[in-house]
Structure formats: structure tokens, C-alpha cells
Design a protein around this motif. Structure first.
Motif, PDB file in Angstrom:
ATOM      1  N   HIS A   1      -0.257   3.534  -1.242  1.00  0.00           N
ATOM      2  CA  HIS A   1      -1.700   3.116  -0.446  1.00  0.00           C
ATOM      3  C   HIS A   1      -1.009   2.995   0.760  1.00  0.00           C
ATOM      4  O   HIS A   1      -0.106   2.641   1.285  1.00  0.00           O
ATOM      5  CB  HIS A   1      -2.223   2.203  -0.951  1.00  0.00           C
ATOM      6  CG  HIS A   1      -1.208   0.784  -1.313  1.00  0.00           C
ATOM      7  ND1 HIS A   1      -0.777  -0.010  -0.204  1.00  0.00           N
ATOM      8  CD2 HIS A   1      -0.570   0.396  -2.322  1.00  0.00           C
ATOM      9  CE1 HIS A   1       0.185  -1.015  -0.560  1.00  0.00           C
ATOM     10  NE2 HIS A   1       0.286  -0.692  -1.848  1.00  0.00           N
ATOM     11  N   GLY A   2      -1.785   3.106   1.982  1.00  0.00           N
ATOM     12  CA  GLY A   2      -1.468   2.767   3.238  1.00  0.00           C
ATOM     13  C   GLY A   2      -1.428   1.304   3.392  1.00  0.00           C
ATOM     14  O   GLY A   2      -1.793   0.367   2.604  1.00  0.00           O
TER      15      GLY A   2
ATOM     16  N   PRO B   1      -3.823   5.604   4.564  1.00  0.00           N
ATOM     17  CA  PRO B   1      -4.089   6.630   3.752  1.00  0.00           C
ATOM     18  C   PRO B   1      -3.423   6.280   2.209  1.00  0.00           C
ATOM     19  O   PRO B   1      -2.770   5.546   1.981  1.00  0.00           O
ATOM     20  CB  PRO B   1      -3.447   7.948   4.155  1.00  0.00           C
ATOM     21  CG  PRO B   1      -2.071   7.398   4.875  1.00  0.00           C
ATOM     22  CD  PRO B   1      -2.531   5.768   5.448  1.00  0.00           C
ATOM     23  N   TYR B   2      -4.456   6.876   1.191  1.00  0.00           N
ATOM     24  CA  TYR B   2      -4.185   6.637   0.001  1.00  0.00           C
ATOM     25  C   TYR B   2      -3.571   8.110  -0.577  1.00  0.00           C
ATOM     26  O   TYR B   2      -3.744   9.169  -0.484  1.00  0.00           O
ATOM     27  CB  TYR B   2      -5.399   6.559  -0.846  1.00  0.00           C
ATOM     28  CG  TYR B   2      -6.088   5.145  -0.649  1.00  0.00           C
ATOM     29  CD1 TYR B   2      -5.434   3.691  -0.939  1.00  0.00           C
ATOM     30  CD2 TYR B   2      -7.111   5.038   0.052  1.00  0.00           C
ATOM     31  CE1 TYR B   2      -5.714   2.751  -0.759  1.00  0.00           C
ATOM     32  CE2 TYR B   2      -7.632   3.782   0.482  1.00  0.00           C
ATOM     33  CZ  TYR B   2      -7.004   2.472   0.064  1.00  0.00           C
ATOM     34  OH  TYR B   2      -7.399   1.496   0.356  1.00  0.00           O
ATOM     35  N   ILE B   3      -2.191   7.629  -1.296  1.00  0.00           N
ATOM     36  CA  ILE B   3      -1.418   8.927  -1.599  1.00  0.00           C
ATOM     37  C   ILE B   3      -1.674   8.965  -3.009  1.00  0.00           C
ATOM     38  O   ILE B   3      -1.186   8.214  -4.009  1.00  0.00           O
ATOM     39  CB  ILE B   3       0.122   8.267  -1.516  1.00  0.00           C
ATOM     40  CG1 ILE B   3       0.316   7.817  -0.057  1.00  0.00           C
ATOM     41  CG2 ILE B   3       0.970   9.539  -1.821  1.00  0.00           C
ATOM     42  CD1 ILE B   3      -0.174   8.774   1.057  1.00  0.00           C
ATOM     43  N   VAL B   4      -2.571  10.160  -3.238  1.00  0.00           N
ATOM     44  CA  VAL B   4      -3.081  10.313  -4.489  1.00  0.00           C
ATOM     45  C   VAL B   4      -3.552  11.863  -4.661  1.00  0.00           C
ATOM     46  O   VAL B   4      -4.003  12.623  -3.494  1.00  0.00           O
ATOM     47  CB  VAL B   4      -4.394   9.266  -4.659  1.00  0.00           C
ATOM     48  CG1 VAL B   4      -5.564   9.829  -3.973  1.00  0.00           C
ATOM     49  CG2 VAL B   4      -4.964   9.678  -6.230  1.00  0.00           C
ATOM     50  N   GLY B   5      -3.578  12.430  -6.015  1.00  0.00           N
ATOM     51  CA  GLY B   5      -3.881  13.614  -6.219  1.00  0.00           C
ATOM     52  C   GLY B   5      -5.553  13.959  -5.555  1.00  0.00           C
ATOM     53  O   GLY B   5      -6.400  13.089  -5.935  1.00  0.00           O
ATOM     54  N   GLY B   6      -5.606  15.141  -4.688  1.00  0.00           N
ATOM     55  CA  GLY B   6      -7.102  15.337  -4.472  1.00  0.00           C
ATOM     56  C   GLY B   6      -7.253  14.830  -3.167  1.00  0.00           C
ATOM     57  O   GLY B   6      -8.246  15.234  -2.421  1.00  0.00           O
ATOM     58  N   ASN B   7      -6.363  13.996  -2.604  1.00  0.00           N
ATOM     59  CA  ASN B   7      -6.712  13.765  -1.158  1.00  0.00           C
ATOM     60  C   ASN B   7      -5.547  14.753  -0.236  1.00  0.00           C
ATOM     61  O   ASN B   7      -4.370  14.666  -0.045  1.00  0.00           O
ATOM     62  CB  ASN B   7      -5.825  12.209  -0.867  1.00  0.00           C
ATOM     63  CG  ASN B   7      -6.179  12.070   0.381  1.00  0.00           C
ATOM     64  OD1 ASN B   7      -6.630  12.652   1.469  1.00  0.00           O
ATOM     65  ND2 ASN B   7      -5.729  10.568   0.656  1.00  0.00           N
TER      66      ASN B   7
END
Length: 381
Positions: free
Chosen positions: A313-314, A323-329
Motif C-alpha cells: 500500500h502507498g 498506490p495499492y500494490i495488488v493484482g488488477g491494478n
């Protein structure tokens, strides 16, 4: 009658003025006539500080064009904003007293907007009051506008995050002072919280001490569980420094030699996954690329079902932000973006482990803001 102040050393007036100008431009680009910013981190970002308004409305009115920004606030709260360089920022101050209608005051400043964006965390009391006052104007969230500014940290923000990272590293370096058999998680947590302040934070925002099976709960807090010899313990800690920017770092420890035979092998999978994700951080990569770098290694080792949250996560004025570090982003990473890289493996009823560093995207790669060892630290051995 006290009000918690988010008063911190503020950026200079020129930096704040530039932020306000960018906010106006961003609002215009988003097709929004004005931003209505409530007390909280967005307000602190734009004017340098914020004092909670509770049932009395405080709002920064930022028109996309035309009228100057205006800080609308109860007269009794005005002393909390005396350090804001409103003249230098070109911000008008409009005060009101009990019995006045603050929503009408905002509406009068706006004229007849077609679309306004309100803070994501503005209380429903104020959202509905503003809705009634501005009539047919569409209300949207200001978050998508402001996050485009806040995601990209400037040099001063990165310096503050660097200071926060070094401070929390110093706390992790002292873990052997407190973490030992016979003590409860709560006792260890209290010592850690005191050390967080002693090492340079204004407060301990959170302290997770997850021992044994409690380590398999990613957002465990502390409890009365007595730490035992052989426990694996997850320590996730952080808080703000005086400038308002936050630390957040996790390391996993063993109190004596781990009792479970699979700890060493499983932890090595996690260490490789975290390292791969950190090494993948660079301009042009996407947020989901970083998540995939960690998740693929964990899944291929057979632990995919035990990695149950995003990779990161940011961080900045909030512990969790874009920013969020996640699949789909598919957000493309840019220099100045700061976020955590924190994969974990959690085996319910047994034990868990997580490794977390804050990193900043640079022009040609990344800079880690946490520098403690990543190996499983065995205390008391």
C-alpha cells in the motif's frame, strides 16, 4: 471540548501554494467545479495542518477557477489555524459562529456549481448538509482528484519518509530488549510503543505483536497470550514523525529455535518473494507487476492460499493510501511513488510470517527506506 490537532511542521508557503494550484488544475481536468476538503490528511497536504471539526463544519473550498480558495471554519476553531500562511496561499478565511448556517456560507462561495467533489472521509452530517445547500449540483468524491497529487511525493516528502523509516528501523534493532519467553504480547507491545516515540515518532500509530498462532492473523493487535520458547512472532509497527509522514515496517522473529520443523524452509520462500518484489520496482512497471513478483514465488512453493492480502500500500500522511500494490491494478509506477512491499504466509492455528519494507520509486529503480536484515532473527539463542 478538546479537539485533536493534526498540527505538524508544514512545507513552506511556496510549496503549499503550488499544491493548491495543482489541485485547482486537477479539479478542472476532472470536470469538477470545486473541491470541498474536510479536516484530515488531504487538508493537511494542501494547507499544512488540520484541526478536527466534528459536528461543526470546517471545509477548504477550492474552486476549479474564478474565486480564490476559502477556508470555512467555526470562529472558535480559528486559533488552531493561525500558523497557516493564508495570505501567502491566497486563501480567504470565512468564519462562522453557532447559529449561523455554514453550509449556506459554502454555497454562497460556490455560486451555482454543476459538480462538486467532497472529501472521501467527510462526515455524512456535512455531506448531506452541503447537498441540501448547493441544490442540484452533483456530488462526487475528491479522492480520485487529490490522490493524483499525493501519490507522487516531492523531495521534502521523501526526506520525511526516509527519516521515519530510519526511526522505525532503530526500534526493530532493539527487539531483543523486550521479546522473550514469559512475557505477554501486550507487555512487549507497550515497550515497543514507548520505543517508537523515543526513537523519533510523535506516537505509535499501531503495534502488532503476533506470537505463535496469532501471527497467522495479519491484522492481529496484541493480546494477553504469553510468548513461549519456540514461538515465531510477527512484529508490525509504525507511526508518524513530526512532519506527519509515517513509518511502517514488519519483521518476523523467533524466540529461541522455532519449534516447527517447517519454519526455516517456509520463511526462505517468503524472503525470496519479498526480495523479488522489491527488485521488480522501477518506473514503467505496474502495481500488479510487483504483486505478481511476490505472489508467483509463494504460489509455486505451494503456499498461495496462505498469502491472503495485497502485496503493498502507498504511504505518506496516511499509513494506507494510493498506490495499492495488488493484482488488477495496472497503474504505471512513476518516480516519487512510495509504498510498502509486504508479502506474508499465514498458516491458521500454527504460525505466520511477514516481511515489509517501504520503497520509493526513483528515476531508474527504487530506494528502500527500511534496511534491517530480512533473515529470520532468532532471539535468545
Amino acid at each position: 471540548m478538546s479537539r485533536r490537532s493534526l498540527h505538524t511542521p508544514a512545507p513552506d508557503a511556496a510549496a503549499l501554494r503550488a499544491r493548491l494550484d495543482r489541485a485547482r488544475d486537477a479539479a478542472s481536468d476532472a470536470g469538477t467545479d470545486a473541491l470541498l476538503i474536510a479536516p484530515g490528511s488531504d487538508l493537511r497536504y494542501l494547507i499544512g495542518q488540520a484541526v478536527g471539526s466534528f459536528e461543526r463544519l470546517t471545509a477548504l473550498v477550492v474552486p476549479a477557477s474564478g474565486a480564490a480558495p476559502a477556508l470555512v471554519l467555526p470562529k472558535l476553531e480559528a486559533p488552531g489555524y493561525t500558523d497557516v500562511p493564508t495570505d501567502d496561499l491566497g486563501v480567504d478565511v470565512l468564519t462562522w459562529v453557532d447559529g449561523d448556517d455554514p453550509y449556506a456560507l459554502v454555497a454562497g462561495r460556490l455560486g451555482k456549481p454543476g459538480r462538486v467533489a467532497v472529501s472521501d472521509t467527510m462526515a455524512a452530517l456535512h455531506v448531506l448538509g452541503l447537498r441540501d445547500a448547493i441544490g442540484s449540483a452533483e456530488q462526487t468524491l475528491a479522492g480520485p482528484v487529490i490522490r493524483e497529487l499525493r501519490m507522487r511525493k516531492d523531495a521534502a516528502e521523501i526526506a520525511a519518509l526516509r527519516t521515519a523509516g530510519a526511526a522505525i528501523d532503530r526500534v526493530h534493532a532493539r527487539m531483543g530488549e523486550w521479546l522473550r519467553p514469559g512475557r505477554t504480547e501486550a507487555e512487549v507491545g507497550a515497550d515497543i510503543a514507548a520505543a517508537i516515540v523515543a526513537e523519533g515518532h510523535t506516537e505509535a500509530e499501531f503495534v502488532i505483536v503476533g506470537s505463535g498462532p496469532n501471527g497467522a492473523s495479519p491484522h492481529h493487535d496484541v493480546s494477553g497470550r504469553v510468548i513461549e520458547n519456540g514461538d515465531v512472532v510477527v512484529i508490525d509497527i509504525g507511526g508518524p514523525i513530526a512532519e506527519g509522514y509515517n513509518s511502517d515496517s514488519t519483521r518476523t522473529y523467533a524466540v529461541g529455535q522455532p519449534r516447527d520443523a517447517d519454519v526455516a524452509g517456509t520463511y526462505e520462500v517468503l524472503r525470496r518473494a519479498q526480495r523479488a518484489a522489491v527488485e521488480a520496482v522501477r518506473p514503467g512497471a505496474t502495481a500488479q507487476d510487483i504483486d505478481a513478483a511476490a505472489r508467483t514465488i509463494i504460489a509455486e512453493a505451494g503456499f498461495g492460499e496462505y498469502f491472503i492480502h495485497r502485496t503493498g500500500h502507498g504511504i505518506g500522511l496516511d499509513v494506507h493510501e494510493e498506490p495499492y500494490i495488488v493484482g488488477g491494478n495496472d497503474l504505471v509506477l512513476e518516480p516519487g511513488m512510495a509504498f510498502s512491499v509486504e508479502p506474508g504466509i499465514y498458516q491458521p492455528g500454527r504460525w505466520g510470517a511477514r516481511i515489509e519494507d517501504i520503497v520509493v520509486v526513483t528515476s531508474d529503480g527504487m530506494e528502500p527506506l527500511n534496511n534491517r536484515p530480512h533473515e529470520l532473527v532468532v532471539l535468545g539463542s
